[in-house]
Design a protein around this motif. Structure first.
Motif, PDB file in Angstrom:
ATOM      1  N   ALA A  20      42.225  26.499  47.547  1.00  0.00           N
ATOM      2  CA  ALA A  20      43.593  26.820  48.553  1.00  0.00           C
ATOM      3  C   ALA A  20      43.904  25.193  49.345  1.00  0.00           C
ATOM      4  CB  ALA A  20      43.601  27.645  49.569  1.00  0.00           C
ATOM      5  N   ALA A  21      43.303  24.812  49.168  1.00  0.00           N
ATOM      6  CA  ALA A  21      43.328  23.641  49.815  1.00  0.00           C
ATOM      7  C   ALA A  21      41.785  22.705  49.400  1.00  0.00           C
ATOM      8  CB  ALA A  21      43.372  23.247  50.777  1.00  0.00           C
ATOM      9  N   LEU A  22      42.700  20.744  48.764  1.00  0.00           N
ATOM     10  CA  LEU A  22      41.526  19.994  48.560  1.00  0.00           C
ATOM     11  C   LEU A  22      41.840  18.523  50.058  1.00  0.00           C
ATOM     12  CD1 LEU A  22      42.128  20.087  44.671  1.00  0.00           C
ATOM     13  CD2 LEU A  22      40.542  20.124  45.701  1.00  0.00           C
ATOM     14  N   SER A  23      41.107  17.659  49.482  1.00  0.00           N
ATOM     15  CA  SER A  23      40.544  16.737  50.862  1.00  0.00           C
ATOM     16  C   SER A  23      42.094  16.003  50.792  1.00  0.00           C
ATOM     17  CB  SER A  23      39.698  16.207  50.155  1.00  0.00           C
ATOM     18  OG  SER A  23      39.596  15.234  49.438  1.00  0.00           O
ATOM     19  N   TRP A  24      42.556  14.783  51.693  1.00  0.00           N
ATOM     20  CA  TRP A  24      43.000  14.191  51.910  1.00  0.00           C
ATOM     21  C   TRP A  24      43.286  12.672  50.600  1.00  0.00           C
ATOM     22  CZ3 TRP A  24      41.435   8.644  53.287  1.00  0.00           C
ATOM     23  CH2 TRP A  24      40.366   8.752  53.019  1.00  0.00           C
ATOM     24  N   GLN A  25      41.790  13.284  50.502  1.00  0.00           N
ATOM     25  CA  GLN A  25      41.950  11.581  49.165  1.00  0.00           C
ATOM     26  C   GLN A  25      42.460  12.580  47.238  1.00  0.00           C
ATOM     27  OE1 GLN A  25      37.886  11.134  50.025  1.00  0.00           O
ATOM     28  NE2 GLN A  25      38.478   9.185  50.334  1.00  0.00           N
ATOM     29  N   SER A  26      42.677  14.163  47.526  1.00  0.00           N
ATOM     30  CA  SER A  26      42.730  14.267  46.226  1.00  0.00           C
ATOM     31  C   SER A  26      43.638  14.175  45.810  1.00  0.00           C
ATOM     32  CB  SER A  26      42.967  15.771  46.859  1.00  0.00           C
ATOM     33  OG  SER A  26      44.370  16.061  47.713  1.00  0.00           O
ATOM     34  N   ARG A  27      44.802  13.029  46.053  1.00  0.00           N
ATOM     35  CA  ARG A  27      45.760  12.521  45.814  1.00  0.00           C
ATOM     36  C   ARG A  27      45.767  11.350  45.282  1.00  0.00           C
ATOM     37  NH1 ARG A  27      49.931  15.097  49.122  1.00  0.00           N
ATOM     38  NH2 ARG A  27      49.426  17.197  48.712  1.00  0.00           N
ATOM     39  N   SER A  28      44.769  10.893  45.341  1.00  0.00           N
ATOM     40  CA  SER A  28      43.856   9.156  45.323  1.00  0.00           C
ATOM     41  C   SER A  28      43.302   8.784  43.915  1.00  0.00           C
ATOM     42  CB  SER A  28      43.112   8.740  46.096  1.00  0.00           C
ATOM     43  OG  SER A  28      41.608   9.019  45.550  1.00  0.00           O
ATOM     44  N   ALA A  29      43.586   7.494  42.980  1.00  0.00           N
ATOM     45  CA  ALA A  29      42.878   6.857  41.815  1.00  0.00           C
ATOM     46  C   ALA A  29      41.712   7.579  41.914  1.00  0.00           C
ATOM     47  CB  ALA A  29      42.852   5.596  42.074  1.00  0.00           C
ATOM     48  N   LEU A  30      41.164   8.074  42.291  1.00  0.00           N
ATOM     49  CA  LEU A  30      39.356   8.258  42.463  1.00  0.00           C
ATOM     50  C   LEU A  30      39.411   9.725  42.088  1.00  0.00           C
ATOM     51  CD1 LEU A  30      37.507   5.855  44.585  1.00  0.00           C
ATOM     52  CD2 LEU A  30      37.434   5.963  42.019  1.00  0.00           C
ATOM     53  N   SER A  31      40.547  10.346  41.924  1.00  0.00           N
ATOM     54  CA  SER A  31      40.306  12.114  42.557  1.00  0.00           C
ATOM     55  C   SER A  31      40.495  12.257  40.809  1.00  0.00           C
ATOM     56  CB  SER A  31      41.329  12.922  42.809  1.00  0.00           C
ATOM     57  OG  SER A  31      41.622  14.148  42.971  1.00  0.00           O
ATOM     58  N   ARG A  32      40.238  14.024  40.932  1.00  0.00           N
ATOM     59  CA  ARG A  32      40.391  14.122  38.894  1.00  0.00           C
ATOM     60  C   ARG A  32      40.559  15.914  38.985  1.00  0.00           C
ATOM     61  NH1 ARG A  32      37.722  10.922  35.645  1.00  0.00           N
ATOM     62  NH2 ARG A  32      38.281  12.581  33.800  1.00  0.00           N
ATOM     63  N   ALA A  33      41.659  16.037  40.631  1.00  0.00           N
ATOM     64  CA  ALA A  33      42.320  17.079  40.174  1.00  0.00           C
ATOM     65  C   ALA A  33      43.576  16.960  39.124  1.00  0.00           C
ATOM     66  CB  ALA A  33      43.139  17.128  41.856  1.00  0.00           C
TER      67      ALA A  33
END
Length: 245
Positions: A20-33
């Motif tokens: 339903a929601a991901l962390s505040w880092q979910s759109r960073s370069a280290l995210s595999r979302a």
């Protein structure tokens, strides 16, 4: 929902259809979302935010409950770990909390078994490459770290004998004679006296076999450790084929 990059990784691999929601880092370069998951709401581990998600299963990162001063009925906190067993343990706890099928975890564990079998079947006469890990900032990792667990599982030998995570000085780095340099987080904007853009370190790295693993695989000891180990194992097998006496 997840409040940490590490928790994001677990949900994306084992529960991708329930997020339903991901962390505040979910759109960073280290995210595999995935693009779909990057469009979801982002959350932080604050009392105000978590109270708004009280009806969801809230997956906290390791240590994030400290100082929150609230405990919600559907709250799980990841346990910090430095190996593959800790990944399985965390995943089982998350899946059990939702009474969710463990099929995805079993597939992940089967991949791990395949990796370890491949490592154990490497002919004994082939040299086991000595590997030195260096992050973009010059950090390294010895025994009792998930970097060491990945190196061992993939069939290599960690040349760094100092336990834990640390930043060795330049003289220490130069004293190592590894067969393979394992790098990661190379896109980070971090600098130190020992970082890999230092001219002395750059000269040291020249003409060495370097394997770079995307930092998004392992911001913690999460399920991406297996992806990192598979990539490293492929590189090790290629190195061994070139150095087979």
């Amino acid at each position: 929902m997840s409040t940490s990059l590490c928790g994001d990784n677990y949900l994306q691999v084992f529960l991708p259809d329930t997020i339903a929601a991901l962390s505040w880092q979910s759109r960073s370069a280290l995210s595999r979302a995935s693009p779909e998951h990057k469009a979801l709401p982002q959350v932080k581990a604050t009392p105000e935010t978590l109270l708004g998600w009280r009806d969801s299963l809230i997956l906290l990162g390791a240590g994030e409950s400290h100082g929150l001063k609230i405990t919600l009925p559907h709250q799980i906190e990841l346990s910090w770990g430095e190996d593959f067993n800790s990944v399985s343990k965390n995943a089982r706890e998350i899946l059990s909390a939702l009474s969710y099928s463990k099929d995805r975890l079993l597939l992940w564990e089967d991949r791990l078994k395949t990796l370890l079998t491949k490592t154990s079947s490497i002919p004994k006469h082939l040299a086991k490459p000595k590997i030195l890990y260096l992050s973009r900032a010059g950090g390294s990792a010895g025994p009792q770290t998930f970097i060491d667990s990945v190196i061992t599982a993939a069939g290599g030998e960690n040349i760094n004998p100092q336990s834990g995570w640390h930043t060795p000085n330049i003289e220490t780095v130069l004293s190592y004679e590894p067969d393979i340099i394992l790098t990661s987080f190379s896109g980070g904007n971090y600098h130190s006296r020992s970082d890999i853009t230092n001219p002395v370190i750059r000269d040291y790295l020249a003409n060495k076999t370097i394997i770079d693993i995307d930092g998004s695989f392992w911001p913690c000891a999460g399920p991406g450790l297996l992806d990192a180990a598979e990539q490293l194992q492929d590189a090790i097998i290629k190195w061994q084929s070139l150095h087979d006496a």
